[in-house]
Design a protein around this motif. Structure first.
Motif, PDB file in Angstrom:
ATOM      1  N   ASP A  60      16.882  -3.192  66.553  1.00 31.80           N
ATOM      2  CA  ASP A  60      16.231  -4.587  66.912  1.00 31.80           C
ATOM      3  C   ASP A  60      16.713  -6.075  67.180  1.00 31.80           C
ATOM      4  O   ASP A  60      16.249  -6.523  65.833  1.00 31.80           O
ATOM      5  N   ASP A  72      17.222  -2.041  71.966  1.00 35.32           N
ATOM      6  CA  ASP A  72      16.097  -1.015  70.415  1.00 35.32           C
ATOM      7  C   ASP A  72      17.357   0.307  70.927  1.00 35.32           C
ATOM      8  O   ASP A  72      17.468   1.043  71.488  1.00 35.32           O
ATOM      9  N   THR A  97      17.810   3.521  68.053  1.00 33.94           N
ATOM     10  CA  THR A  97      18.097   4.488  67.427  1.00 33.94           C
ATOM     11  C   THR A  97      18.263   5.558  67.070  1.00 33.94           C
ATOM     12  O   THR A  97      18.743   6.213  67.919  1.00 33.94           O
TER      13      THR A  97
END
Length: 216
Positions: free
Chosen positions: A191, A204, A206
């Protein structure tokens, strides 16, 4: 008296000769590689294409007092999309850390991570920057199994830019003759909120990762 002095001198000389051998025994290191299957949001908009990121690292640990251990890690990021534009950079982590706890069950390392963002492109804008972070790594062995739970976090905020790189997962340890082969997997998130440009620049990332490391 002369005999005693000679005995002490011989003992001291023997200890001196043994020091390099002991240091070599206590010194060690790790090398590893991960494949990160990530999803990406750029300025809160989901990217169409986020390539699988490769991550490579090496660490050196030693018994010398006061001098920190060292680790370097490189992660390549490539993101593209019709609404997000293209984001590319290499993130190189230069970590200096100390072992605060290290036994067969629990290990805790902490230090600083000086991140280098290299050959960066963010929606048509170039950047090459440094970012300081705090660094923590912890591992806990599951008693009676070859499994370890681990978590690693780098977090920093400097000159308007904030960064977070965190991962957690499991390690399966295979003992070899000269080293341990660790098969690892887990979840990683990045982030980053860059303040290198005039406009908003939030990223971001993930996703799950799998990898392997040699611990010697």
């Amino acid at each position: 008296m002369k005999t005693t002095s000679m005995t002490l001198a011989a003992a001291a000389f023997t200890a001196l000769l043994a020091m390099p051998s002991q240091a070599a025994t206590l010194a060690g290191g790790k090398v590893g590689a991960d494949a990160w299957f990530m999803d990406a949001d750029v300025n809160n908009v989901e990217a169409d294409d986020a390539s699988t990121a490769g991550s490579y690292y090496a660490a050196l640990e030693h018994p010398l007092p006061l001098i920190p251990n060292a680790k370097i890690r490189q992660t390549s990021v490539s993101v593209d999309g019709a609404r997000t534009g293209k984001v590319d950079f290499d993130q190189i982590d230069f970590v200096a850390y100390y072992e605060f706890l290290d036994n067969d069950l629990v290990s805790v390392d902490a230090g600083v991570n000086l991140q280098r963002f290299q050959s960066g492109k963010f929606q048509g804008q170039s950047f090459d920057e440094w970012q300081p972070n705090l660094y923590v790594d912890a591992r806990v062995g599951l008693i009676g199994t070859p499994l370890n739970v681990f978590a690693t976090v780098s977090k920093g905020e400097f000159d308007g830019t904030s960064t977070l790189d965190a991962e957690a997962g499991l390690i399966y340890q295979l003992g070899l003759v000269a080293a341990d082969l660790n098969v690892r997997g887990g979840y990683r998130m990045i982030d980053h909120d860059f303040d290198y440009f005039n406009n908003k620049a939030e990223l971001d990332l993930t996703g799950f990762f799998v990898g392997a490391e040699l611990d010697f």
